[in-house]
Enzyme design. Sequence first.
Site, PDB file in Angstrom:
ATOM      1  N   GLY A 134      52.154  46.055  43.537  1.00  0.00           N
ATOM      2  CA  GLY A 134      50.822  45.549  43.175  1.00  0.00           C
ATOM      3  C   GLY A 134      49.662  46.486  43.440  1.00  0.00           C
ATOM      4  O   GLY A 134      48.656  46.429  42.746  1.00  0.00           O
TER       5      GLY A 134
ATOM      6  N   ASP B  71      47.294  44.908  47.449  1.00  0.00           N
ATOM      7  CA  ASP B  71      46.563  44.379  46.305  1.00  0.00           C
ATOM      8  C   ASP B  71      45.837  43.083  46.691  1.00  0.00           C
ATOM      9  O   ASP B  71      44.664  42.913  46.429  1.00  0.00           O
ATOM     10  CB  ASP B  71      47.492  44.152  45.089  1.00  0.00           C
ATOM     11  CG  ASP B  71      48.712  43.286  45.403  1.00  0.00           C
ATOM     12  OD1 ASP B  71      48.966  42.966  46.584  1.00  0.00           O
ATOM     13  OD2 ASP B  71      49.434  42.927  44.448  1.00  0.00           O
TER      14      ASP B  71
ATOM     15  N   ASP C 248      47.361  37.204  50.800  1.00  0.00           N
ATOM     16  CA  ASP C 248      47.538  35.812  50.404  1.00  0.00           C
ATOM     17  C   ASP C 248      47.922  35.013  51.657  1.00  0.00           C
ATOM     18  O   ASP C 248      47.067  34.702  52.481  1.00  0.00           O
ATOM     19  CB  ASP C 248      48.599  35.792  49.302  1.00  0.00           C
ATOM     20  CG  ASP C 248      48.772  34.454  48.637  1.00  0.00           C
ATOM     21  OD1 ASP C 248      47.798  33.933  48.082  1.00  0.00           O
ATOM     22  OD2 ASP C 248      49.885  33.919  48.663  1.00  0.00           O
TER      23      ASP C 248
ATOM     24  N   LYS D 114      42.561  36.154  49.674  1.00  0.00           N
ATOM     25  CA  LYS D 114      42.605  34.733  49.304  1.00  0.00           C
ATOM     26  C   LYS D 114      42.759  33.939  50.607  1.00  0.00           C
ATOM     27  O   LYS D 114      43.856  33.480  50.947  1.00  0.00           O
ATOM     28  CB  LYS D 114      43.821  34.516  48.399  1.00  0.00           C
ATOM     29  CG  LYS D 114      43.653  33.484  47.306  1.00  0.00           C
ATOM     30  CD  LYS D 114      44.999  33.166  46.692  1.00  0.00           C
ATOM     31  CE  LYS D 114      45.225  33.802  45.368  1.00  0.00           C
ATOM     32  NZ  LYS D 114      46.497  33.357  44.730  1.00  0.00           N
TER      33      LYS D 114
ATOM     34  N   ASP E 175      50.645  41.091  38.990  1.00  0.00           N
ATOM     35  CA  ASP E 175      51.508  40.611  37.913  1.00  0.00           C
ATOM     36  C   ASP E 175      51.827  39.126  38.039  1.00  0.00           C
ATOM     37  O   ASP E 175      51.723  38.538  39.105  1.00  0.00           O
ATOM     38  CB  ASP E 175      52.844  41.350  37.964  1.00  0.00           C
ATOM     39  CG  ASP E 175      53.705  40.904  39.148  1.00  0.00           C
ATOM     40  OD1 ASP E 175      53.205  40.955  40.291  1.00  0.00           O
ATOM     41  OD2 ASP E 175      54.851  40.466  38.932  1.00  0.00           O
TER      42      ASP E 175
HETATM   43  P1  XMP Z   1      51.446  37.441  51.179  1.00  0.00           P
HETATM   44  O1  XMP Z   1      51.584  35.957  50.896  1.00  0.00           O
HETATM   45  O2  XMP Z   1      52.580  37.948  52.017  1.00  0.00           O
HETATM   46  O3  XMP Z   1      51.682  38.056  49.771  1.00  0.00           O
HETATM   47  O4  XMP Z   1      50.095  37.789  51.705  1.00  0.00           O
HETATM   48  C1  XMP Z   1      51.061  39.104  49.256  1.00  0.00           C
HETATM   49  C2  XMP Z   1      51.743  39.418  47.935  1.00  0.00           C
HETATM   50  O5  XMP Z   1      51.925  38.223  47.132  1.00  0.00           O
HETATM   51  C3  XMP Z   1      51.612  38.479  45.795  1.00  0.00           C
HETATM   52  N1  XMP Z   1      50.519  37.568  45.375  1.00  0.00           N
HETATM   53  C4  XMP Z   1      49.980  37.519  44.177  1.00  0.00           C
HETATM   54  N2  XMP Z   1      50.255  38.241  43.069  1.00  0.00           N
HETATM   55  N3  XMP Z   1      48.577  37.053  41.905  1.00  0.00           N
HETATM   56  C5  XMP Z   1      49.549  37.993  41.946  1.00  0.00           C
HETATM   57  O6  XMP Z   1      49.784  38.648  40.940  1.00  0.00           O
HETATM   58  C6  XMP Z   1      48.246  36.283  42.963  1.00  0.00           C
HETATM   59  O7  XMP Z   1      47.348  35.443  42.872  1.00  0.00           O
HETATM   60  C7  XMP Z   1      48.992  36.532  44.167  1.00  0.00           C
HETATM   61  N4  XMP Z   1      48.942  35.993  45.394  1.00  0.00           N
HETATM   62  C8  XMP Z   1      49.914  36.662  46.105  1.00  0.00           C
HETATM   63  C9  XMP Z   1      51.184  39.937  45.747  1.00  0.00           C
HETATM   64  O8  XMP Z   1      52.273  40.719  45.283  1.00  0.00           O
HETATM   65  C10 XMP Z   1      50.844  40.320  47.155  1.00  0.00           C
HETATM   66  O9  XMP Z   1      51.073  41.683  47.475  1.00  0.00           O
HETATM   67 MG    MG Z   2      53.442  40.787  42.940  1.00  0.00          MG
END
Ligand code: XMP
Ligand code: MG
Length: 183
Positions: free
Chosen positions: A45, A101, A104, A132, A160
Site C-alpha cells: 500500500g 499507507d 487502521d 483512521k 487497494d
Molecule cells: P491495520 O488494521 O493493521 O491495517 O492498521 C493496516 C492495513 O490495512 C489495510 N487497510 C485498508 N486498505 N482501504 C484500503 O485499501 C482502507 O480503507 C483500509 N483500511 C485498512 C491497508 O493495507 C493497511 O496497510
Molecule cells: Mg491493502
Amino acid sequence: MYCDNDISRVLLTPQQIDNTVTSLANRISEDYADKNLLLVGLLKGSFVFMADLIRKLTVPCRTEFMAVSSYGSGTRSCGKVTITKDLSVNIDDCDVLVVEDILDTGITAACVTDILSKRNPASLRLCSFLDKPERRQVPITADYVGVTVPDEFVVGYGLDYDERYRNLDCLCVLKPEVYSDKA
Ligand code: XMP
Ligand code: MG
C-alpha cells in the site's frame, strides 16, 4: 476516472494529496537533518506515497521495503502479523522511519515497530499517509500523519480493494456495494 461507478466520493484530489505530501516531507526533512535516515515502506500500500515522499525530501535517505501479512504461517510473527518480506539491511545506527499507507486497527504498525525496535535502530518513528482513528484496536499513534479519514473503505493512491484501484491518482471512498457483494 475509469471506475467512476465504484466510487461514492473523492476524499482527496491529486492537488490535496500533493500538498499533504509536501508538508510531511518538509517536517521530516527538518527533523532528520544530520541523521542517518532509512525509510522502511510497508508493501504494497505505501509504494505510491513512498515514491512521492522521497522525491520531496531535502535530506539524504535510503529506502527499504517490508511486506507483512495478517494470515499464513511464518517463522517470525507477532500476533496475527507475519513478515513475508524482511529488510535486506541491518538497521543498527539507522534512524528508521516506517512508512504506512493507512493506520487502521494499528495492529500492523504496532507489530512492525515492535519487531524493528528489537534490532537496535538509533531511532524509530512512524509516518502514515492516512489515519483512521475510529478503528484503532491497539494504542498506537503515528509521529507523522498526512490526513485523518472517516471510518469508510478508501482506495486509490496505492490503496487497494482486492488489488484494484491502486493506480487512481485521487483518494476515493469505495461504494459499500462493491465489497459487500463479494462478502
Ligand atoms: P491495520 O488494521 O493493521 O491495517 O492498521 C493496516 C492495513 O490495512 C489495510 N487497510 C485498508 N486498505 N482501504 C484500503 O485499501 C482502507 O480503507 C483500509 N483500511 C485498512 C491497508 O493495507 C493497511 O496497510
Ligand atoms: Mg491493502
